[in-house]
Motif scaffolding. Structure first.
Motif, PDB file in Angstrom:
ATOM      1  N   ALA A  11       0.705  -1.147   0.150  1.00  0.00           N
ATOM      2  CA  ALA A  11      -0.015   0.037  -0.100  1.00  0.00           C
ATOM      3  C   ALA A  11       0.810   1.237  -0.051  1.00  0.00           C
ATOM      4  CB  ALA A  11      -1.113   0.019   1.309  1.00  0.00           C
ATOM      5  N   LEU A  12       1.925   1.048   0.813  1.00  0.00           N
ATOM      6  CA  LEU A  12       2.730   2.515   1.004  1.00  0.00           C
ATOM      7  C   LEU A  12       3.269   2.737  -0.434  1.00  0.00           C
ATOM      8  CD1 LEU A  12       4.001   4.817   2.425  1.00  0.00           C
ATOM      9  CD2 LEU A  12       5.819   3.210   3.205  1.00  0.00           C
ATOM     10  N   ALA A  13       4.135   1.414  -1.104  1.00  0.00           N
ATOM     11  CA  ALA A  13       4.632   1.480  -2.362  1.00  0.00           C
ATOM     12  C   ALA A  13       3.990   2.364  -3.425  1.00  0.00           C
ATOM     13  CB  ALA A  13       5.066   0.183  -2.645  1.00  0.00           C
ATOM     14  N   ARG A  20      -1.847   8.287   3.057  1.00  0.00           N
ATOM     15  CA  ARG A  20      -3.168   7.419   2.158  1.00  0.00           C
ATOM     16  C   ARG A  20      -2.812   6.075   2.117  1.00  0.00           C
ATOM     17  NH1 ARG A  20      -1.167  11.661  -1.598  1.00  0.00           N
ATOM     18  NH2 ARG A  20       0.317  10.167  -2.469  1.00  0.00           N
ATOM     19  N   ALA A  21      -1.725   5.612   2.508  1.00  0.00           N
ATOM     20  CA  ALA A  21      -1.464   4.165   2.666  1.00  0.00           C
ATOM     21  C   ALA A  21      -2.173   3.604   3.962  1.00  0.00           C
ATOM     22  CB  ALA A  21      -0.213   3.764   2.661  1.00  0.00           C
ATOM     23  N   GLN A  29      -1.555   6.246  10.966  1.00  0.00           N
ATOM     24  CA  GLN A  29      -0.508   6.510  10.422  1.00  0.00           C
ATOM     25  C   GLN A  29       0.759   5.895  11.277  1.00  0.00           C
ATOM     26  OE1 GLN A  29       0.095  10.226   8.449  1.00  0.00           O
ATOM     27  NE2 GLN A  29       2.276  10.320   8.691  1.00  0.00           N
ATOM     28  N   GLN A  30       0.922   6.192  12.422  1.00  0.00           N
ATOM     29  CA  GLN A  30       2.001   5.857  13.043  1.00  0.00           C
ATOM     30  C   GLN A  30       2.165   4.280  13.167  1.00  0.00           C
ATOM     31  OE1 GLN A  30       4.333   7.512  14.629  1.00  0.00           O
ATOM     32  NE2 GLN A  30       5.504   5.727  15.003  1.00  0.00           N
ATOM     33  N   ALA A  31       0.963   3.771  13.047  1.00  0.00           N
ATOM     34  CA  ALA A  31       0.975   2.300  13.126  1.00  0.00           C
ATOM     35  C   ALA A  31       1.501   1.671  11.831  1.00  0.00           C
ATOM     36  CB  ALA A  31      -0.486   1.552  13.520  1.00  0.00           C
ATOM     37  N   LEU A  32       1.285   2.423  10.805  1.00  0.00           N
ATOM     38  CA  LEU A  32       1.818   1.903   9.266  1.00  0.00           C
ATOM     39  C   LEU A  32       3.193   2.209   9.401  1.00  0.00           C
ATOM     40  CD1 LEU A  32       1.160   1.075   6.671  1.00  0.00           C
ATOM     41  CD2 LEU A  32       1.113   3.405   5.986  1.00  0.00           C
TER      42      LEU A  32
END
Length: 305
Positions: A11-13, A20-21, A29-32
């Motif tokens: 998702a991040l890539a 957004r990811a 966002q912090q968990a990602l």
């Protein structure tokens, strides 16, 4: 490494942005960010370049992305195959059957089953009832189609089709002019039949029926195959008492007549009894049973032994 780490990385890539990811995979966002950091620590090399404007993949990250997508796709396919197997939609089914069913019942069942379950490979094996019971116990056969009784207490059975015996007589015989016979009409006739050791239950059932009418059949000729026996009838060697569905075999020189008070034979499906810790019926076997009951022309209320 967990699949969720791979999903977060993909998702991040693709989004090139942590915010957004994070929304895409339904985490904060912090968990990602923590998930990506844990992934990099496990792999041992940086996978992303973090800038103030957007996220870019390192050369190692680009290589990892290809493998991550492949792994996730394979995992999804594995889950789907597993679910389909649980529904009896994929796999392999080995079916044992007594020879007579090849002429009525079996073709209809197998044709419909293959139509509904194209991803199940069906292997058919012609076996006597005794051979089927042994093959079921040994796991060489998944489900058998035979006549009652089933002697092994570790096997379950379900009635699929109930058929009376009928008289197969030469077309030029005087009895052929009758629309319906009594078993006593055959008292003075020669019979053709299976050897007792091949069809003991069937043989004994006919003998008891005839004995009840006051005579013992004179078996003039034995044969092991249904077509051979019917050919002997056509040749005038004797009469035969097959199950009614053999009327489908329109053999020249043979006519079939119903007989009053004829014994009824149950054709059953048989499978190995399950343990208490797992489903008693394999999903593919269960699917096959459903098709068999739907396809056979004369159904009976199913009953498990």
């Amino acid at each position: 490494m967990e699949l969720r780490h791979l999903r977060h990385f993909v998702a991040l890539a693709e989004e090139e942005n942590f915010g957004r990811a994070a929304e895409r995979v339904f985490v904060v966002q912090q968990a990602l960010s923590n998930s990506i950091k844990n992934l990099e620590d496990e792999v041992g090399v940086p996978l992303v370049l973090r800038t103030t404007r957007r996220v870019q993949l390192t050369p190692a990250g680009r290589e990892f992305l290809e493998g991550a997508r492949l792994t996730l796709a394979q995992a999804t396919q594995t889950v789907e195959r597993t679910r389909r197997a649980a529904r009896g939609e994929v796999g392999r089914l080995t079916v044992g059957f007594v020879s007579g069913l090849a002429f009525g019942g079996l073709p209809e069942i197998v044709r419909k089953f293959r139509e509904l379950y194209p991803n199940v490979s069906v292997d058919l094996r012609e076996l006597t009832a005794q051979e089927q019971e042994a093959a079921l116990r040994g796991g060489q056969v998944d489900v058998g189609l035979m006549l009652l009784p089933v002697r092994d207490p570790n096997l379950d059975s379900r009635a699929l089709w109930r058929q009376p015996l009928v008289a197969a007589i030469p077309s030029g015989h005087a009895l052929a002019r009758k629309r319906k016979l009594k078993i006593s009409d055959l008292a003075n006739e020669a019979f053709v039949f299976f050897p007792r050791q091949l069809r003991a239950t069937y043989f004994d059932q006919v003998m008891r029926w005839c004995a009840g009418a006051g005579f013992t059949p004179n078996v003039a000729q034995e044969a092991i195959e249904i077509p051979t026996l019917l050919s002997l009838v056509a040749a005038g060697v004797g009469v035969f008492l097959p199950i009614a569905f053999f009327e489908r075999l329109a053999l020249p020189g043979v006519v079939y007549r119903p007989v009053e008070g004829a014994p009824v034979v149950d054709i059953v499906a048989v499978w190995q009894r399950g343990s208490l810790t797992r489903s008693p019926i394999d999903p593919i076997v269960q699917a096959f049973l459903g098709v068999a009951q739907a396809e056979l022309g004369e159904q009976v209320a199913p009953h498990d032994r």
